[in-house]
Design an enzyme around this catalytic site. Structure first.
Site, PDB file in Angstrom:
ATOM      1  N   LYS A 243      -0.115  -0.340  -7.402  1.00  0.00           N
ATOM      2  CA  LYS A 243      -0.208  -0.697  -8.808  1.00  0.00           C
ATOM      3  C   LYS A 243      -0.116  -2.207  -8.955  1.00  0.00           C
ATOM      4  O   LYS A 243       0.424  -2.897  -8.103  1.00  0.00           O
ATOM      5  CB  LYS A 243       0.909  -0.016  -9.596  1.00  0.00           C
ATOM      6  CG  LYS A 243       0.795   1.483  -9.562  1.00  0.00           C
ATOM      7  CD  LYS A 243       1.896   2.138 -10.328  1.00  0.00           C
ATOM      8  CE  LYS A 243       1.665   3.630 -10.254  1.00  0.00           C
ATOM      9  NZ  LYS A 243       2.694   4.413 -10.788  1.00  0.00           N
ATOM     10  N   LEU A 244      -0.630  -2.689 -10.053  1.00  0.00           N
ATOM     11  CA  LEU A 244      -0.524  -4.103 -10.341  1.00  0.00           C
ATOM     12  C   LEU A 244       0.909  -4.404 -10.778  1.00  0.00           C
ATOM     13  O   LEU A 244       1.437  -3.742 -11.675  1.00  0.00           O
ATOM     14  CB  LEU A 244      -1.513  -4.485 -11.442  1.00  0.00           C
ATOM     15  CG  LEU A 244      -1.801  -5.962 -11.631  1.00  0.00           C
ATOM     16  CD1 LEU A 244      -2.372  -6.572 -10.351  1.00  0.00           C
ATOM     17  CD2 LEU A 244      -2.781  -6.157 -12.768  1.00  0.00           C
TER      18      LEU A 244
ATOM     19  N   ASN B 109       3.248  -8.502   0.190  1.00  0.00           N
ATOM     20  CA  ASN B 109       2.512  -7.245   0.243  1.00  0.00           C
ATOM     21  C   ASN B 109       1.683  -7.234   1.520  1.00  0.00           C
ATOM     22  O   ASN B 109       1.345  -8.293   2.053  1.00  0.00           O
ATOM     23  CB  ASN B 109       1.583  -7.128  -0.972  1.00  0.00           C
ATOM     24  CG  ASN B 109       0.893  -5.779  -1.057  1.00  0.00           C
ATOM     25  OD1 ASN B 109       1.430  -4.756  -0.628  1.00  0.00           O
ATOM     26  ND2 ASN B 109      -0.295  -5.768  -1.615  1.00  0.00           N
TER      27      ASN B 109
ATOM     28  N   HIS C 143      -1.932  -5.619   3.015  1.00  0.00           N
ATOM     29  CA  HIS C 143      -3.198  -4.998   2.633  1.00  0.00           C
ATOM     30  C   HIS C 143      -3.932  -4.592   3.911  1.00  0.00           C
ATOM     31  O   HIS C 143      -3.974  -5.366   4.857  1.00  0.00           O
ATOM     32  CB  HIS C 143      -4.036  -5.993   1.825  1.00  0.00           C
ATOM     33  CG  HIS C 143      -5.349  -5.443   1.397  1.00  0.00           C
ATOM     34  ND1 HIS C 143      -5.477  -4.525   0.374  1.00  0.00           N
ATOM     35  CD2 HIS C 143      -6.599  -5.651   1.875  1.00  0.00           C
ATOM     36  CE1 HIS C 143      -6.743  -4.215   0.241  1.00  0.00           C
ATOM     37  NE2 HIS C 143      -7.452  -4.881   1.138  1.00  0.00           N
TER      38      HIS C 143
ATOM     39  N   ASP D  75      -4.534  -8.478  -4.733  1.00  0.00           N
ATOM     40  CA  ASP D  75      -4.959  -9.019  -3.435  1.00  0.00           C
ATOM     41  C   ASP D  75      -5.465 -10.455  -3.459  1.00  0.00           C
ATOM     42  O   ASP D  75      -6.329 -10.821  -2.659  1.00  0.00           O
ATOM     43  CB  ASP D  75      -6.035  -8.104  -2.816  1.00  0.00           C
ATOM     44  CG  ASP D  75      -5.535  -6.687  -2.610  1.00  0.00           C
ATOM     45  OD1 ASP D  75      -4.333  -6.506  -2.352  1.00  0.00           O
ATOM     46  OD2 ASP D  75      -6.353  -5.755  -2.698  1.00  0.00           O
TER      47      ASP D  75
ATOM     48  N   GLU E 146      -0.508  -3.319  11.296  1.00  0.00           N
ATOM     49  CA  GLU E 146       0.369  -3.483  10.136  1.00  0.00           C
ATOM     50  C   GLU E 146       1.831  -3.326  10.534  1.00  0.00           C
ATOM     51  O   GLU E 146       2.697  -4.086  10.079  1.00  0.00           O
ATOM     52  CB  GLU E 146       0.033  -2.447   9.054  1.00  0.00           C
ATOM     53  CG  GLU E 146      -1.245  -2.701   8.312  1.00  0.00           C
ATOM     54  CD  GLU E 146      -1.486  -1.662   7.245  1.00  0.00           C
ATOM     55  OE1 GLU E 146      -1.111  -1.926   6.083  1.00  0.00           O
ATOM     56  OE2 GLU E 146      -2.044  -0.594   7.565  1.00  0.00           O
TER      57      GLU E 146
END
Length: 165
Positions: free
Chosen positions: A46-47, A62, A64, A106, A135
């Protein structure tokens, strides 16, 4: 509870041991009241509200599952969507990207990336497995660098891990 405090935003399912935050301001207040210095997002799709991003500028990381910046990031580009798009594009490589969270999906400053090959006969699932492995190595290294105060910032706003080219 085993030493971890849990704050939920936006409100949803929770237990009695959870702080439910009904607004971004309540979330920031909950984080600050517990002395949170770094917010780490993994699998969060979510934003993040602008108020939270601003309160934790340069303190919210974060990961990605794609190479940023570029066509494999942004709204809707998460999980298998990223890997399917990479395979469909014919790209010969992809990456996982650790970045600071900004107000737009992002687009925050990139701290680190790990490149992953994409083979001619790859499937999104095989690419995803290779990316996930990277990751699991890259993100903890970045968090450790932050905790060890080994993040530097170039004058143009690009972050880097001290001691790593």
């Amino acid at each position: 509870m085993s030493g971890f405090q849990v704050a939920v935003y936006p409100p949803g399912k929770h237990t009695d041991e959870t702080t439910v935050c009904g607004s971004p301001r309540e979330l920031v207040d909950a984080l600050e009241s517990h002395g949170v210095d770094l917010v780490v997002l993994a699998g969060y799709m979510k934003l993040v509200p602008v108020e939270v991003v601003k309160a934790y500028e340069k303190r919210m990381l974060n990961i990605h599952p794609g190479l940023l910046p570029g066509p494999f990031g942004g709204h809707g580009m998460y999980g298998m969507n990223v890997h399917a798009a990479v395979v469909a594009s014919g790209s010969r490589y992809t990456a996982c990207t650790v970045h600071y969270v900004s107000e737009v999906y992002d687009t925050g400053p990139i701290l680190a990336q790990a490149v992953v090959p994409v083979y001619i006969d790859d499937t999104p699932e095989r690419v995803a497995a290779r990316v996930l492995k990277q990751e699991h190595e890259l993100f903890p290294r970045c968090v450790r660098a932050y905790c060890d105060d080994r993040i530097g910032w170039r004058e143009d706003g690009v972050p880097y891990i001290v001691g790593v080219n």
